[in-house]
Scaffold this motif. Structure first.
Motif, short mmCIF file in Angstrom:
data_model
loop_
_atom_site.label_atom_id
_atom_site.label_comp_id
_atom_site.label_asym_id
_atom_site.label_seq_id
_atom_site.Cartn_x
_atom_site.Cartn_y
_atom_site.Cartn_z
N ASN A 94 0.82 -1.21 0.00
CA ASN A 94 0.00 0.00 0.00
C ASN A 94 0.86 1.26 0.00
N VAL A 95 2.13 1.12 0.46
CA VAL A 95 3.02 2.30 0.55
C VAL A 95 3.25 2.90 -0.83
N SER A 96 3.53 2.04 -1.81
CA SER A 96 3.87 2.54 -3.14
C SER A 96 2.64 2.94 -3.96
N LYS A 97 1.44 2.73 -3.43
CA LYS A 97 0.22 3.08 -4.16
C LYS A 97 -0.07 4.58 -4.09
N ASP A 98 0.42 5.20 -3.02
CA ASP A 98 0.25 6.65 -2.87
C ASP A 98 1.50 7.32 -3.44
N ASN A 99 1.41 7.86 -4.67
CA ASN A 99 2.58 8.40 -5.36
C ASN A 99 3.31 9.50 -4.58
N LYS A 100 2.55 10.40 -3.99
CA LYS A 100 3.16 11.52 -3.28
C LYS A 100 3.96 11.02 -2.07
N THR A 101 3.32 10.18 -1.28
CA THR A 101 3.99 9.63 -0.09
C THR A 101 5.19 8.77 -0.48
N TYR A 102 5.00 7.93 -1.50
CA TYR A 102 6.07 7.03 -1.92
C TYR A 102 7.24 7.81 -2.53
N LYS A 103 6.93 8.90 -3.23
CA LYS A 103 7.97 9.73 -3.84
C LYS A 103 8.87 10.32 -2.75
N ASN A 104 8.26 10.87 -1.70
CA ASN A 104 9.04 11.42 -0.58
C ASN A 104 9.84 10.32 0.12
N LEU A 105 9.23 9.15 0.23
CA LEU A 105 9.92 8.03 0.88
C LEU A 105 11.14 7.61 0.07
N LEU A 106 11.00 7.55 -1.25
CA LEU A 106 12.13 7.18 -2.10
C LEU A 106 13.29 8.16 -1.94
#
Length: 229
Positions: A102-114
């Motif tokens: 589910n983490v990578s499904k939210d682009n904005k959140t996942y982008k910051n995480l990357l």
């Protein structure tokens, strides 16, 4: 002394000898019977002792077998309990792994995480030039945060911005029904020095493994308490 007197004396002597012989025979018979009874008693006691010893030996064997069987049953029970505990813990980890998707499904959140994962990896490697590997589907997101990640790292490490080369070999895709039994990756990055001697795996799966290993004692304590198995 006439013949009658001689005959009388002889008869008396014969009676006396016969009486002595009978008395002696009685003594021998009594003695023999006593010896027989004593020997018989000794044989009976010896046989009783042998029977007792044999019984004790067999009783010990039975006790030993009982202890062995009990120990085997106890060990089998312990193994079953440990297996059940491991199954429960593993099922928790599997549930956590599914949540990672589910983490990578939210682009904005996942982008910051990357970006954060890349910065953290750079800080660990401290190399002027690195190779970055990610999932094929994450390439665009990774490339969109490279500049900001390099800048943040340079400020934190107080060094020049590093060179980051995105590898053309990709990490496995996310778990799915199509690759249910094949290699998979829930997201994140892997960075390595250009010579490949230093590798820092900063995928979500790797981080879950690290956290799970560290927290495992607490998880077991929370689930199963302090009961010794």
């Amino acid at each position: 002394m006439n013949d009658a007197d001689v005959s009388k004396q002889i008869q008396q002597m014969v009676r006396f000898i016969r009486q002595e012989a009978e008395e002696k025979a009685n003594e021998i018979s009594v003695s023999a019977e006593e010896e027989f009874n004593i020997e018989k008693l000794q044989l009976v006691e010896a046989e009783k002792k042998k029977i007792r010893q044999e019984y004790e030996r067999k009783e010990k064997q039975v006790q030993i077998r009982k202890k062995i069987e009990y120990s085997m049953q106890l060990n089998a029970s312990r193994i079953k309990v440990l297996q059940a505990q491991d199954d429960l813990v593993n099922s928790m980890k599997e549930s956590a792994s599914k949540e990672l998707l589910n983490v990578s499904k939210d682009n904005k959140t996942y982008k910051n995480l990357l970006k954060d994962l890349i910065v953290q990896s750079l800080l660990r490697l401290k190399e002027p030039s690195v190779l970055l590997r990610c999932r094929k589907g994450d390439v665009k997101l990774v490339e969109s945060v490279l500049d900001s990640a390099k800048k943040e790292y340079a400020e934190k490490a107080k060094v020049a911005a590093p060179e980051i080369i995105v590898d053309s070999v990709y990490l496995p895709p996310a778990p799915s029904r199509d690759n249910e039994h094949g290699p998979s990756c829930s997201g994140g990055v892997v960075l390595a020095s250009r010579d490949g001697k230093i590798v820092f795996e900063n995928t979500l799966d790797a981080r879950l493994d690290v956290v799970f290993r560290k927290k495992l004692p607490e998880i077991r304590k929370s689930l199963f308490g302090q009961v010794a198995v």
